[in-house]
Design a protein around this motif. Structure first.
Motif, PDB file in Angstrom:
ATOM      1  N   PHE A   1     -29.641 -14.710  70.783  1.00 31.48           N
ATOM      2  CA  PHE A   1     -29.852 -14.637  69.388  1.00 31.48           C
ATOM      3  C   PHE A   1     -28.605 -14.142  68.237  1.00 31.48           C
ATOM      4  O   PHE A   1     -28.139 -14.894  67.166  1.00 31.48           O
ATOM      5  CB  PHE A   1     -30.879 -13.833  68.938  1.00 31.48           C
ATOM      6  CG  PHE A   1     -30.992 -12.952  67.616  1.00 31.48           C
ATOM      7  CD1 PHE A   1     -32.004 -13.650  66.797  1.00 31.48           C
ATOM      8  CD2 PHE A   1     -30.027 -12.022  67.181  1.00 31.48           C
ATOM      9  CE1 PHE A   1     -31.968 -13.148  65.606  1.00 31.48           C
ATOM     10  CE2 PHE A   1     -30.770 -11.416  65.620  1.00 31.48           C
ATOM     11  CZ  PHE A   1     -31.620 -12.237  65.389  1.00 31.48           C
TER      12      PHE A   1
ATOM     13  N   ASN B   1     -27.660 -16.823  65.561  1.00 29.69           N
ATOM     14  CA  ASN B   1     -27.408 -16.445  64.059  1.00 29.69           C
ATOM     15  C   ASN B   1     -26.619 -16.214  62.790  1.00 29.69           C
ATOM     16  O   ASN B   1     -26.496 -15.849  62.413  1.00 29.69           O
ATOM     17  CB  ASN B   1     -29.117 -15.441  63.333  1.00 29.69           C
ATOM     18  CG  ASN B   1     -29.946 -15.590  63.975  1.00 29.69           C
ATOM     19  OD1 ASN B   1     -30.243 -17.315  64.820  1.00 29.69           O
ATOM     20  ND2 ASN B   1     -30.910 -15.144  63.153  1.00 29.69           N
ATOM     21  N   SER B   2     -24.978 -16.175  64.251  1.00 29.29           N
ATOM     22  CA  SER B   2     -24.083 -15.999  63.524  1.00 29.29           C
ATOM     23  C   SER B   2     -23.894 -17.415  62.709  1.00 29.29           C
ATOM     24  O   SER B   2     -22.756 -17.694  62.598  1.00 29.29           O
ATOM     25  CB  SER B   2     -23.267 -14.913  64.780  1.00 29.29           C
ATOM     26  OG  SER B   2     -23.721 -13.738  64.870  1.00 29.29           O
TER      27      SER B   2
ATOM     28  N   CYS C   1     -35.374 -24.537  59.310  1.00 23.12           N
ATOM     29  CA  CYS C   1     -35.714 -22.952  59.723  1.00 23.12           C
ATOM     30  C   CYS C   1     -36.515 -23.260  60.590  1.00 23.12           C
ATOM     31  O   CYS C   1     -36.887 -23.087  61.573  1.00 23.12           O
ATOM     32  CB  CYS C   1     -36.671 -22.663  58.571  1.00 23.12           C
ATOM     33  SG  CYS C   1     -38.384 -23.458  57.532  1.00 23.12           S
TER      34      CYS C   1
ATOM     35  N   HIS D   1     -34.075 -24.606  62.819  1.00 25.15           N
ATOM     36  CA  HIS D   1     -33.478 -23.182  63.263  1.00 25.15           C
ATOM     37  C   HIS D   1     -34.596 -22.422  65.218  1.00 25.15           C
ATOM     38  O   HIS D   1     -34.114 -22.900  66.028  1.00 25.15           O
ATOM     39  CB  HIS D   1     -33.741 -22.074  62.740  1.00 25.15           C
ATOM     40  CG  HIS D   1     -32.784 -20.784  62.912  1.00 25.15           C
ATOM     41  ND1 HIS D   1     -34.172 -20.132  62.745  1.00 25.15           N
ATOM     42  CD2 HIS D   1     -32.074 -19.888  63.519  1.00 25.15           C
ATOM     43  CE1 HIS D   1     -33.755 -18.117  63.519  1.00 25.15           C
ATOM     44  NE2 HIS D   1     -32.523 -19.071  64.287  1.00 25.15           N
TER      45      HIS D   1
ATOM     46  N   MET E   1     -34.104 -21.580  68.854  1.00 28.02           N
ATOM     47  CA  MET E   1     -34.239 -20.330  69.213  1.00 28.02           C
ATOM     48  C   MET E   1     -35.137 -20.280  70.796  1.00 28.02           C
ATOM     49  O   MET E   1     -34.822 -19.569  71.180  1.00 28.02           O
ATOM     50  CB  MET E   1     -34.999 -19.556  68.022  1.00 28.02           C
ATOM     51  CG  MET E   1     -34.540 -18.077  68.307  1.00 28.02           C
ATOM     52  SD  MET E   1     -32.781 -17.806  68.813  1.00 28.02           S
ATOM     53  CE  MET E   1     -32.554 -16.882  67.150  1.00 28.02           C
TER      54      MET E   1
ATOM     55  N   TYR F   1     -40.743 -19.330  61.292  1.00 30.67           N
ATOM     56  CA  TYR F   1     -40.646 -18.973  62.402  1.00 30.67           C
ATOM     57  C   TYR F   1     -40.197 -18.568  63.952  1.00 30.67           C
ATOM     58  O   TYR F   1     -41.433 -18.214  63.857  1.00 30.67           O
ATOM     59  CB  TYR F   1     -40.220 -17.116  61.488  1.00 30.67           C
ATOM     60  CG  TYR F   1     -41.447 -16.435  61.247  1.00 30.67           C
ATOM     61  CD1 TYR F   1     -41.735 -15.521  62.260  1.00 30.67           C
ATOM     62  CD2 TYR F   1     -41.672 -16.808  60.295  1.00 30.67           C
ATOM     63  CE1 TYR F   1     -42.173 -15.137  62.267  1.00 30.67           C
ATOM     64  CE2 TYR F   1     -42.962 -16.079  60.229  1.00 30.67           C
ATOM     65  CZ  TYR F   1     -43.349 -15.112  60.721  1.00 30.67           C
ATOM     66  OH  TYR F   1     -44.294 -14.671  60.719  1.00 30.67           O
TER      67      TYR F   1
ATOM     68  N   ASP G   1     -36.530 -14.517  63.053  1.00 24.30           N
ATOM     69  CA  ASP G   1     -35.688 -15.764  61.798  1.00 24.30           C
ATOM     70  C   ASP G   1     -34.526 -15.811  61.467  1.00 24.30           C
ATOM     71  O   ASP G   1     -33.886 -14.897  61.807  1.00 24.30           O
ATOM     72  CB  ASP G   1     -36.584 -14.909  60.562  1.00 24.30           C
ATOM     73  CG  ASP G   1     -36.910 -16.328  59.842  1.00 24.30           C
ATOM     74  OD1 ASP G   1     -36.568 -17.434  59.802  1.00 24.30           O
ATOM     75  OD2 ASP G   1     -37.657 -16.242  58.620  1.00 24.30           O
ATOM     76  N   TYR G   2     -33.769 -16.932  61.499  1.00 26.46           N
ATOM     77  CA  TYR G   2     -32.528 -17.634  60.472  1.00 26.46           C
ATOM     78  C   TYR G   2     -31.942 -16.270  59.254  1.00 26.46           C
ATOM     79  O   TYR G   2     -31.029 -15.935  59.093  1.00 26.46           O
ATOM     80  CB  TYR G   2     -32.707 -18.600  60.662  1.00 26.46           C
ATOM     81  CG  TYR G   2     -32.885 -19.145  58.698  1.00 26.46           C
ATOM     82  CD1 TYR G   2     -31.351 -19.143  57.642  1.00 26.46           C
ATOM     83  CD2 TYR G   2     -33.838 -19.419  58.715  1.00 26.46           C
ATOM     84  CE1 TYR G   2     -32.422 -19.408  56.651  1.00 26.46           C
ATOM     85  CE2 TYR G   2     -35.101 -20.008  57.384  1.00 26.46           C
ATOM     86  CZ  TYR G   2     -33.863 -19.926  56.697  1.00 26.46           C
ATOM     87  OH  TYR G   2     -33.857 -20.176  55.329  1.00 26.46           O
ATOM     88  N   THR G   3     -33.026 -16.300  58.854  1.00 22.85           N
ATOM     89  CA  THR G   3     -32.310 -14.386  58.051  1.00 22.85           C
ATOM     90  C   THR G   3     -32.157 -13.592  58.525  1.00 22.85           C
ATOM     91  O   THR G   3     -31.545 -12.220  57.741  1.00 22.85           O
ATOM     92  CB  THR G   3     -33.912 -14.979  56.804  1.00 22.85           C
ATOM     93  OG1 THR G   3     -34.867 -14.179  57.011  1.00 22.85           O
ATOM     94  CG2 THR G   3     -34.274 -16.074  56.581  1.00 22.85           C
TER      95      THR G   3
ATOM     96  N   LYS H   1     -30.355 -10.762  60.152  1.00 24.52           N
ATOM     97  CA  LYS H   1     -29.407  -9.885  60.348  1.00 24.52           C
ATOM     98  C   LYS H   1     -29.352  -9.592  62.426  1.00 24.52           C
ATOM     99  O   LYS H   1     -28.010  -9.531  62.850  1.00 24.52           O
ATOM    100  CB  LYS H   1     -28.460  -9.358  59.276  1.00 24.52           C
ATOM    101  CG  LYS H   1     -28.361  -9.824  58.159  1.00 24.52           C
ATOM    102  CD  LYS H   1     -27.537 -11.609  58.028  1.00 24.52           C
ATOM    103  CE  LYS H   1     -27.289 -11.246  56.636  1.00 24.52           C
ATOM    104  NZ  LYS H   1     -26.814 -13.128  57.118  1.00 24.52           N
TER     105      LYS H   1
END
Length: 301
Positions: free
Chosen positions: A174, A178-179, A208, A211, A215, A236, A280-282, A284
């Motif tokens: 993950f 996501n980074s 989205c 992604h 994932m 998501y 979600d990609y949003t 952190k």
């Protein structure tokens, strides 16, 4: 100078206390890596136990081998310094571990699934078609996807595998995705669903749904259970955490391993005692805030 004077005896005692504390500080998180997670409510019992064991070990050294205490501190500092330079367990990891000891309470911002539609088959028209296309795009058995997943599941947190097991592989994957994922819109006319293989080969760019497919496909390829949630204008992924006990363990791992993030809540959905967290990609960190709370359909895989 008489070293038996009361003044110098007090000074020696103070120095011993300082050196003892310096010994406990790096020793406690090292011990904690080998103790399985122990939760009592929101209290991380294993962290407290680690500090107690470190203090006990230091006390025993003071009682039996006092002359070894200062060399032991020096050795711990040297090991941490070496690991810091070689990306092993170093000072930054120690600071993160102690941060998790202090910030061991976290909130839950969950949503019951009573309002979520769990059976896409009841839909008619374009939504049904969209769901079937998304399901067909999940390619967890593809060799490119599998190799990508294995490689980046080892990028982070490997030193915690003894403590948390397979969870660290999933969280590492993950973190890498996501980074490095970059948002790229589809054309205004057409919605394109890229497979995980395509997204890997294009350098981790997409929107989205790209992604989400990346994932869930990569996580599934290393044994995780995932699903996709379709909301208004958004898609998501969610990771299956298990029952409440397993969910608490996953929360502890997230707080522990993502200690550099400000984590106020773990966002999740729950149904019949089963928990799913947001990826979600949003976000952190795993369990980050939902971009959209309203769900039209859940696509299980």
């Amino acid at each position: 100078m008489n070293f038996n004077d009361e003044k110098y005896i007090k000074i020696r005692k103070v120095l011993l206390v300082i050196v003892s504390i310096l010994t406990v500080l790096p020793l406690a998180p090292l011990i904690n890596r080998y103790i399985p997670p122990l939760m009592v409510g929101d209290w991380n019992l294993d962290l407290t136990l680690s500090v107690a064991l470190a203090a006990l070990a230091t006390w025993l050294v003071l009682r039996l081998f006092r002359f070894l205490l200062i060399p032991a501190v020096a050795l711990c500092v040297l090991v941490l310094l070496y690991n810091q330079l070689t990306n092993g367990y170093g000072f930054s990891h120690m600071v993160t571990d102690y941060r998790s000891m202090v910030e061991n309470n976290w909130g839950r911002n969950g949503q019951k699934e009573t309002d979520l539609i769990l059976t896409p088959g009841i839909f008619d028209g374009p939504l049904t078609k969209t769901i079937k296309v998304l399901q067909s795009k999940v390619d967890s058995r593809d060799s490119v996807v599998r190799n990508f997943s294995v490689k980046h599941s080892l990028d982070y947190f490997d030193e915690y595998h003894t403590k948390y097991g397979p969870i660290v592989r999933q969280l590492s994957l993950f973190k890498y995705i996501n980074s490095n994922f970059k948002y790229v819109s589809d054309s205004e006319r057409d919605e394109y669903f890229a497979t995980a293989r395509e997204t890997i080969l294009n350098g981790l760019g997409g929107d989205c749904d790209d992604h989400t497919l990346l994932m869930v496909s990569t996580l599934k390829s290393i044994g995780a259970h995932c699903r996709m949630v379709l909301s208004e204008g958004h898609l998501y992924p969610e990771l299956y955490a298990g029952d409440e006990k397993a969910f608490d363990r996953l929360q502890q791992a997230i707080i522990y391993l993502f200690g550099d993030r400000s984590i106020d809540n773990i966002y999740y959905h729950e149904q019949n005692g089963q928990y799913w967290i947001n990826l979600d990609y949003t976000a952190k960190h795993p369990g980050g805030p939902y971009l959209s709370e309203k769900a039209y359909a859940i696509i299980d895989l």
